[in-house]
Motif scaffolding. Sequence first.
Motif, PDB file in Angstrom:
ATOM      1  N   VAL A 191      -8.098  51.302  43.711  1.00  0.00           N
ATOM      2  CA  VAL A 191      -8.456  50.281  44.690  1.00  0.00           C
ATOM      3  C   VAL A 191      -8.160  50.868  46.071  1.00  0.00           C
ATOM      4  CG1 VAL A 191      -8.061  47.957  45.560  1.00  0.00           C
ATOM      5  CG2 VAL A 191      -7.957  48.393  43.102  1.00  0.00           C
ATOM      6  N   TYR A 192      -9.176  50.827  46.925  1.00  0.00           N
ATOM      7  CA  TYR A 192      -9.046  51.311  48.298  1.00  0.00           C
ATOM      8  C   TYR A 192      -8.863  50.097  49.206  1.00  0.00           C
ATOM      9  CZ  TYR A 192     -10.901  55.575  46.251  1.00  0.00           C
ATOM     10  OH  TYR A 192     -11.086  56.685  45.461  1.00  0.00           O
ATOM     11  N   PHE A 193      -7.904  50.185  50.122  1.00  0.00           N
ATOM     12  CA  PHE A 193      -7.631  49.068  51.029  1.00  0.00           C
ATOM     13  C   PHE A 193      -7.956  49.459  52.462  1.00  0.00           C
ATOM     14  CE2 PHE A 193      -4.914  48.133  47.396  1.00  0.00           C
ATOM     15  CZ  PHE A 193      -5.101  46.758  47.233  1.00  0.00           C
ATOM     16  N   LEU A 194      -8.570  48.513  53.176  1.00  0.00           N
ATOM     17  CA  LEU A 194      -8.791  48.697  54.614  1.00  0.00           C
ATOM     18  C   LEU A 194      -7.586  48.061  55.302  1.00  0.00           C
ATOM     19  CD1 LEU A 194     -10.512  49.569  57.036  1.00  0.00           C
ATOM     20  CD2 LEU A 194     -11.680  47.353  56.898  1.00  0.00           C
ATOM     21  N   LEU A 195      -6.635  48.900  55.695  1.00  0.00           N
ATOM     22  CA  LEU A 195      -5.389  48.410  56.276  1.00  0.00           C
ATOM     23  C   LEU A 195      -5.602  47.978  57.722  1.00  0.00           C
ATOM     24  CD1 LEU A 195      -3.091  51.244  54.831  1.00  0.00           C
ATOM     25  CD2 LEU A 195      -3.517  48.979  53.852  1.00  0.00           C
ATOM     26  N   ASP A 196      -4.728  47.120  58.186  1.00  0.00           N
ATOM     27  CA  ASP A 196      -4.788  46.644  59.576  1.00  0.00           C
ATOM     28  C   ASP A 196      -3.987  47.614  60.439  1.00  0.00           C
ATOM     29  OD1 ASP A 196      -4.068  45.306  62.041  1.00  0.00           O
ATOM     30  OD2 ASP A 196      -4.891  43.479  61.126  1.00  0.00           O
ATOM     31  N   LYS A 197      -4.663  48.288  61.353  1.00  0.00           N
ATOM     32  CA  LYS A 197      -3.964  49.356  62.087  1.00  0.00           C
ATOM     33  C   LYS A 197      -2.837  48.830  62.986  1.00  0.00           C
ATOM     34  CE  LYS A 197      -8.008  50.078  65.153  1.00  0.00           C
ATOM     35  NZ  LYS A 197      -9.102  49.578  64.327  1.00  0.00           N
ATOM     36  N   ASP A 198      -2.870  47.553  63.309  1.00  0.00           N
ATOM     37  CA  ASP A 198      -1.797  46.988  64.141  1.00  0.00           C
ATOM     38  C   ASP A 198      -0.652  46.415  63.305  1.00  0.00           C
ATOM     39  OD1 ASP A 198      -3.206  47.583  66.486  1.00  0.00           O
ATOM     40  OD2 ASP A 198      -4.434  45.767  66.251  1.00  0.00           O
ATOM     41  N   ALA A 206       0.091  52.432  51.240  1.00  0.00           N
ATOM     42  CA  ALA A 206      -0.951  53.476  51.309  1.00  0.00           C
ATOM     43  C   ALA A 206      -2.321  52.816  51.203  1.00  0.00           C
ATOM     44  CB  ALA A 206      -0.755  54.464  50.165  1.00  0.00           C
ATOM     45  N   PRO A 207      -3.369  53.504  51.659  1.00  0.00           N
ATOM     46  CA  PRO A 207      -4.716  52.904  51.575  1.00  0.00           C
ATOM     47  C   PRO A 207      -5.369  53.005  50.191  1.00  0.00           C
ATOM     48  CG  PRO A 207      -4.809  54.997  52.743  1.00  0.00           C
ATOM     49  CD  PRO A 207      -3.370  54.758  52.417  1.00  0.00           C
ATOM     50  N   VAL A 208      -4.686  53.662  49.252  1.00  0.00           N
ATOM     51  CA  VAL A 208      -5.274  53.824  47.905  1.00  0.00           C
ATOM     52  C   VAL A 208      -4.212  53.529  46.843  1.00  0.00           C
ATOM     53  CG1 VAL A 208      -6.492  55.373  46.317  1.00  0.00           C
ATOM     54  CG2 VAL A 208      -6.712  55.718  48.781  1.00  0.00           C
ATOM     55  N   LEU A 228      -1.785  43.852  42.715  1.00  0.00           N
ATOM     56  CA  LEU A 228      -2.780  44.145  43.759  1.00  0.00           C
ATOM     57  C   LEU A 228      -2.931  42.982  44.729  1.00  0.00           C
ATOM     58  CD1 LEU A 228      -5.513  45.898  41.584  1.00  0.00           C
ATOM     59  CD2 LEU A 228      -4.136  46.996  43.360  1.00  0.00           C
ATOM     60  N   ARG A 229      -2.864  41.767  44.209  1.00  0.00           N
ATOM     61  CA  ARG A 229      -3.025  40.590  45.062  1.00  0.00           C
ATOM     62  C   ARG A 229      -1.866  40.521  46.070  1.00  0.00           C
ATOM     63  NH1 ARG A 229      -5.124  34.572  43.339  1.00  0.00           N
ATOM     64  NH2 ARG A 229      -5.937  34.180  45.402  1.00  0.00           N
ATOM     65  N   GLN A 230      -0.663  40.794  45.569  1.00  0.00           N
ATOM     66  CA  GLN A 230       0.515  40.802  46.440  1.00  0.00           C
ATOM     67  C   GLN A 230       0.418  41.949  47.455  1.00  0.00           C
ATOM     68  OE1 GLN A 230       2.891  38.261  45.989  1.00  0.00           O
ATOM     69  NE2 GLN A 230       3.400  38.950  48.072  1.00  0.00           N
ATOM     70  N   TYR A 231      -0.064  43.097  46.969  1.00  0.00           N
ATOM     71  CA  TYR A 231      -0.199  44.290  47.815  1.00  0.00           C
ATOM     72  C   TYR A 231      -1.179  44.009  48.967  1.00  0.00           C
ATOM     73  CZ  TYR A 231      -0.410  49.404  48.649  1.00  0.00           C
ATOM     74  OH  TYR A 231      -0.315  50.669  49.185  1.00  0.00           O
ATOM     75  N   ALA A 232      -2.296  43.383  48.636  1.00  0.00           N
ATOM     76  CA  ALA A 232      -3.314  43.070  49.659  1.00  0.00           C
ATOM     77  C   ALA A 232      -2.723  42.171  50.741  1.00  0.00           C
ATOM     78  CB  ALA A 232      -4.513  42.389  48.994  1.00  0.00           C
ATOM     79  N   GLU A 233      -1.899  41.192  50.303  1.00  0.00           N
ATOM     80  CA  GLU A 233      -1.305  40.251  51.262  1.00  0.00           C
ATOM     81  C   GLU A 233      -0.227  40.934  52.113  1.00  0.00           C
ATOM     82  OE1 GLU A 233       1.210  36.066  51.169  1.00  0.00           O
ATOM     83  OE2 GLU A 233      -0.077  36.548  49.455  1.00  0.00           O
ATOM     84  N   ASP A 234       0.693  41.634  51.437  1.00  0.00           N
ATOM     85  CA  ASP A 234       1.826  42.230  52.155  1.00  0.00           C
ATOM     86  C   ASP A 234       1.409  43.376  53.085  1.00  0.00           C
ATOM     87  OD1 ASP A 234       3.338  40.456  50.738  1.00  0.00           O
ATOM     88  OD2 ASP A 234       4.181  41.931  49.336  1.00  0.00           O
ATOM     89  N   SER A 235       0.311  44.047  52.736  1.00  0.00           N
ATOM     90  CA  SER A 235      -0.140  45.180  53.568  1.00  0.00           C
ATOM     91  C   SER A 235      -1.079  44.745  54.690  1.00  0.00           C
ATOM     92  CB  SER A 235      -0.855  46.208  52.691  1.00  0.00           C
ATOM     93  OG  SER A 235      -2.040  45.647  52.151  1.00  0.00           O
ATOM     94  N   PHE A 236      -1.331  43.432  54.774  1.00  0.00           N
ATOM     95  CA  PHE A 236      -2.254  42.883  55.785  1.00  0.00           C
ATOM     96  C   PHE A 236      -3.642  43.532  55.701  1.00  0.00           C
ATOM     97  CE2 PHE A 236       2.022  42.342  57.579  1.00  0.00           C
ATOM     98  CZ  PHE A 236       2.035  40.968  57.804  1.00  0.00           C
ATOM     99  N   ALA A 240     -10.868  45.200  50.528  1.00  0.00           N
ATOM    100  CA  ALA A 240     -10.486  46.103  49.437  1.00  0.00           C
ATOM    101  C   ALA A 240     -11.741  46.482  48.667  1.00  0.00           C
ATOM    102  CB  ALA A 240      -9.481  45.429  48.505  1.00  0.00           C
ATOM    103  N   CYS A 241     -11.689  47.652  48.058  1.00  0.00           N
ATOM    104  CA  CYS A 241     -12.836  48.117  47.288  1.00  0.00           C
ATOM    105  C   CYS A 241     -12.330  48.772  46.007  1.00  0.00           C
ATOM    106  CB  CYS A 241     -13.634  49.110  48.130  1.00  0.00           C
ATOM    107  SG  CYS A 241     -15.222  49.501  47.424  1.00  0.00           S
ATOM    108  N   LEU A 242     -12.664  48.157  44.892  1.00  0.00           N
ATOM    109  CA  LEU A 242     -12.268  48.673  43.585  1.00  0.00           C
ATOM    110  C   LEU A 242     -13.365  49.595  43.058  1.00  0.00           C
ATOM    111  CD1 LEU A 242     -10.813  48.246  40.611  1.00  0.00           C
ATOM    112  CD2 LEU A 242     -12.668  46.641  40.333  1.00  0.00           C
ATOM    113  N   VAL A 243     -12.973  50.769  42.587  1.00  0.00           N
ATOM    114  CA  VAL A 243     -13.912  51.693  41.942  1.00  0.00           C
ATOM    115  C   VAL A 243     -13.341  52.008  40.568  1.00  0.00           C
ATOM    116  CG1 VAL A 243     -14.953  53.994  42.005  1.00  0.00           C
ATOM    117  CG2 VAL A 243     -14.621  52.730  44.133  1.00  0.00           C
ATOM    118  N   THR A 244     -14.132  51.777  39.521  1.00  0.00           N
ATOM    119  CA  THR A 244     -13.637  52.109  38.181  1.00  0.00           C
ATOM    120  C   THR A 244     -14.772  52.521  37.257  1.00  0.00           C
ATOM    121  OG1 THR A 244     -12.304  51.336  36.324  1.00  0.00           O
ATOM    122  CG2 THR A 244     -13.727  49.725  37.337  1.00  0.00           C
TER     123      THR A 244
END
Length: 318
Positions: A191-198, A206-208, A228-236, A240-244
Amino acid sequence: MGESEAKMEQSLKDQGNEFFKSGNYLKAAALYTQAIKQDPNNATLYSNRAAAFLHLVKLNKALADAETTITLKPDWEKGYFRKGCVLEAMERYDDALSAFEMALKYNPQSSEVSRKIKRLSQLEKEKKRAQEVESMRSNVDMAKHLDALKSELSGKYGAEEISGEIFSFLVETMEMAVKSWHESSKVDARVYFLLDKDKTDTEKYAPVVNIDKAFESPHTHSSCFSFLRQYAEDSFSRAACLVTPKSIISYPQVWKGQGSRKWKHGQTDGFFVQFETPSIRKLWFLPSSTEKGQTLCRDPVALDISVHEVLPRLFKEV
């Protein structure tokens, strides 16, 4: 040319033919060369030497001799036939076809030439297709398949900067996956995450995230999703993009549903891309095939995410 010279020239040619028949093409070519010195306007000698050079894979010399044969005797099929054979060896199939068609014009009864034309037409078709496949493999452009989503993102996020960044994130992730598939016939489950740079603490997030065990059972699937749901929230994260790859999914096998959940894409191998933002969710399957010995990703097929989702919603809905 005197009688004795004629006999000598004849014998050089005959000797050359004998060596040619026995497979000694180097000696044959040398004898034809001697004969040509004595009779430089004899088309047959150039034709025979072209055949010898072709066997020796001296293709430029063979082509020059075939051209000389045609110049000396333009209405003789053999020169065009020789030229066609050399061009075929050079893999210049279009040019070879033209030469064989000229040979057929001067000898319409030749089944050998007809067979060559048929075979070369097929080879040229295959060569063109191989070039198309290679072009498709090297010129990966996912954006052209996602115009509708681009408009939807603009409508949801308004600001071009935000929607553009999210769209680029998806396109780059998909293209990276396609290139990986083309190179190795596989993608890693991530899962790739688009993190909030601020806001994102990049020391901690990490973004992956690798999720290769996520699809082994309902239990691993549920644990991974919760993480993953917690990760998405805590990392702001903003998206997200899942590849499998389809091949590693034991659960959920979304291609085994019935009725409205029915899978319409056969047994094809390939991989899933699931895109998530708080307001937009999308899912694609990218089927794969092997063509001309190369692995080729087909165009992404949009799936109904409410029916075929690979993971439940990652972001709280807004």
